[in-house]
Write a protein that holds these residues in place. Structure first.
Motif, mmCIF file in Angstrom:
data_model
loop_
_atom_site.group_PDB
_atom_site.id
_atom_site.type_symbol
_atom_site.label_atom_id
_atom_site.label_comp_id
_atom_site.label_asym_id
_atom_site.label_seq_id
_atom_site.Cartn_x
_atom_site.Cartn_y
_atom_site.Cartn_z
ATOM 1 N N UNK A 39 6.082 1.325 -2.314
ATOM 2 C CA UNK A 39 5.238 0.175 -1.952
ATOM 3 C C UNK A 39 4.625 -0.550 -3.137
ATOM 4 N N UNK A 40 4.904 -0.056 -4.372
ATOM 5 C CA UNK A 40 4.384 -0.793 -5.528
ATOM 6 C C UNK A 40 4.967 -2.205 -5.565
ATOM 7 N N UNK A 41 6.249 -2.311 -5.190
ATOM 8 C CA UNK A 41 6.877 -3.640 -5.232
ATOM 9 C C UNK A 41 7.567 -4.026 -3.935
ATOM 10 N N UNK A 42 7.458 -3.205 -2.896
ATOM 11 C CA UNK A 42 8.137 -3.557 -1.642
ATOM 12 C C UNK A 42 7.133 -3.647 -0.509
ATOM 13 N N UNK A 43 7.087 -4.812 0.148
ATOM 14 C CA UNK A 43 6.147 -4.972 1.272
ATOM 15 C C UNK A 43 6.812 -4.701 2.613
#
Ligand code: KIV
Ligand code: ZN
Length: 543
Positions: free
Chosen positions: A322-326
């Protein structure tokens, strides 16, 4: 009274339900390059129904006999979803829509009339009073035929809010249970559009008896943002299209609106009945049918939508997704280049993967798919998801005329003129063999095909408008999908072909066009005859 009670009930239960009204087959199909034949429309409609939309706008029956037929066919085949047909505020249009919807389980007549000053003055040449009268009369007429009537105030976003509210009130009074507020020319911005919805809600006395719908075009790239702003202001139906196709810059994209409200429930507080895992497959079905690709960076369904190129992003995702994926790729049915099946895979494994990819096919198609799969596995030992999808989508490809490719030979090189010989098979059992040289192997192929089909005499010349080949997967044995667009007698014909050999794929695509040329002349004669008997409907288009 009964109607108002029903609308109130549905308003209550729809407090947190957002109705998804898909207009891919009407507004989307109207755009240049997106024309589909009735078989293609039916295939797409089935996929859109499986996606879980609430309403499918299947066409504009008064516009042409082809539109009429496909609304009729879709109405007869698709039972679970409401089927809408568009009509101008003219009794013959409305009757025609109703006739086309006759087999529908849940029919909806969608009538529209422009309301803005610029449309009143220059297009309709009607005063406000006449618009009000026509709206009320047409909705009442449609309502006598059909229990579910939607009214659209075309160019609502540029209409004086007071007048728009009067028209909407008259439409509801006459029996419309959905009132649509389109931003026909894509001029609105979110704050302003939300304010318009607020004004309508505040001014229209009977607004509780109807669902407020919006239909936004993307001329300023704000169709989705405007639709979402309207949802926040109380709209409970959004009109949208797969891949955002539609007039000019297109419509609100279905996949974007569905994922926006799903990913940000705390902001919008609504749910849809969309099965998000089918979004990618439905998007790809449309691109495969039309040959028009979405850009790689397209939200939700673009090839790069879930790709992380920058090292810092990759590292972040590996540590914690979830650092870069929503959103999760699997939630939208996104599949990468996965190795799925090989030469020895059986029918059961094949069908399991087909279902996992979001497709649902009948027995006959499954049998054909298995044959095509085995043929491909002979040429290409590793079958990837993209290969399988291409085979599935190729099943949608009905032969549109008498010719198919029997055999072909091609020779080309730096020292020789490219030469191609083709043998075409006719449905009457005969074959025709011809050869041609050309500027390249593709040019030679097209010339040889025209010659074999007897279309090289200049009388029925089609000019090549666009040609492309795209590799469906990586690797030397990847399948190529060729797309050919030809201009012929003022319209664009689109053909496509699939093969591991790109010259053969090009030949299939061009034969697809040649077949349409052959069948177009007789269909054209029928249409001209129909138009001459129905002069009031010629030139019918909607935004
Ligand atoms: O853009 C528009 O106003 C339309 C209506 C016919 C709904 O497409
Ligand atoms: Zn539109």
């Amino acid at each position: 009274m009964e109607q108002s009670k029903q609308a109130n009930d549905s308003n209550r239960s729809s407090k947190d339900r957002l109705i998804i009204f898909d207009t891919t087959l009407r507004d989307g199909e109207q755009a240049p390059g997106f024309k589909m034949d009735s078989q293609e429309k039916l295939r797409l409609a089935e996929a859109i129904a499986r996606l879980g939309v609430d309403v499918i706008e299947a066409g504009f029956p008064a516009a042409s006999p082809g539109d009429f037929e496909s609304v009729r066919e879709i109405s007869a085949q698709i039972r679970s979803t409401s089927i809408a047909a568009l009509a101008r505020c003219h009794e013959p249009d409305i009757e025609r829509s109703w006739e086309a919807l006759s087999a529908a389980e849940k029919p909806r007549i969608h009538v529209f009339l422009a309301t803005s000053a610029i449309h009143r003055e220059y297009k309709l040449k009607m005063a406000k009073g006449e618009i009000l009268r026509r709206t009320a009369e047409s909705v009442a007429f449609a309502r006598k035929l059909c229990p579910d009537v939607e009214f659209s105030a075309e160019d609502a976003a540029r209409t004086e809010p007071e007048f728009l509210s009067e028209v909407i009130e008259a439409a509801i009074e006459a029996g419309a249970s959905t009132v649509n507020i389109p931003d026909t020319v894509g001029y609105a911005v979110p704050e302003e559009f939300a304010e318009l919805i607020n004004q309508v809600r505040a001014r229209v006395r009977n607004i509780e008896q109807a669902i407020i719908s919006v239909h936004c075009h993307d001329d300023l790239g704000m169709a989705v943002a405007n639709s979402l702003a309207a949802v926040s202001a109380g709209a409970r139906q959004v009109e949208c299209t797969i891949n955002g196709i539609g007039e000019r810059a297109g419509n609100c994209s279905l996949e974007e609106i569905a994922m926006a409200v799903r990913t940000r429930p705390q902001i919008y507080g609504v749910i849809t009945s969309i099965d998000s895992t089918k979004l990618c497959a439905t998007s790809r079905l449309l691109t495969s049918i039309t040959g028009v690709q979405v850009q790689p960076n397209k939200a939700i369904v673009g090839a790069n939508a879930f790709a992380h190129e920058a090292g810092i992003h990759q590292h972040g995702v590996m540590q914690h997704r979830e650092t870069y994926e929503i959103m999760r790729a699997e939630d939208v049915g996104f599949t990468g280049e996965q190795l799925v099946l090989g030469k020895h895979s059986g029918r059961h494994a094949l069908m399991k993967r087909v279902n996992e990819l979001g497709f649902d096919i009948n027995e006959e198609d499954a049998a054909q798919l298995f044959v095509n799969f085995k043929n491909l596995a002979d040429k290409k030992p590793q079958i990837l998801d993209a290969d399988l999808e291409a085979l599935l989508l190729d099943l949608t490809h009905v032969q549109r005329g008498p010719w198919s490719l029997a055999t072909m030979q091609c020779s080309s090189g730096t020292e020789s003129m490219p030469t191609v010989s083709v043998r075409l098979q006719h449905t009457d059992g005969s074959t025709k063999q011809e050869a041609a040289v050309g500027d390249g192997p593709v040019d030679a192929t097209f010339k040889a095909i025209l010659r074999a089909a007897g279309l090289d005499d200049g009388s029925s010349t089609a000019s090549l408008a666009d040609y492309g080949v795209r590799s469906l997967t990586t690797g030397e044995d990847a399948q190529g999908q060729a797309t050919v667009h030809c201009e012929y007698q003022g319209s664009v014909l689109r053909g496509r072909g699939l093969s591991t050999d790109i010259i053969e794929a090009s030949a299939h695509a061009f034969i697809d066009v040649v077949n349409q040329i052959e069948s177009k002349s007789s269909a054209g004669r029928g249409e001209a005859e129909w138009q001459s008997k129905n002069p009031s409907t010629s030139g019918t288009t909607a935004s």
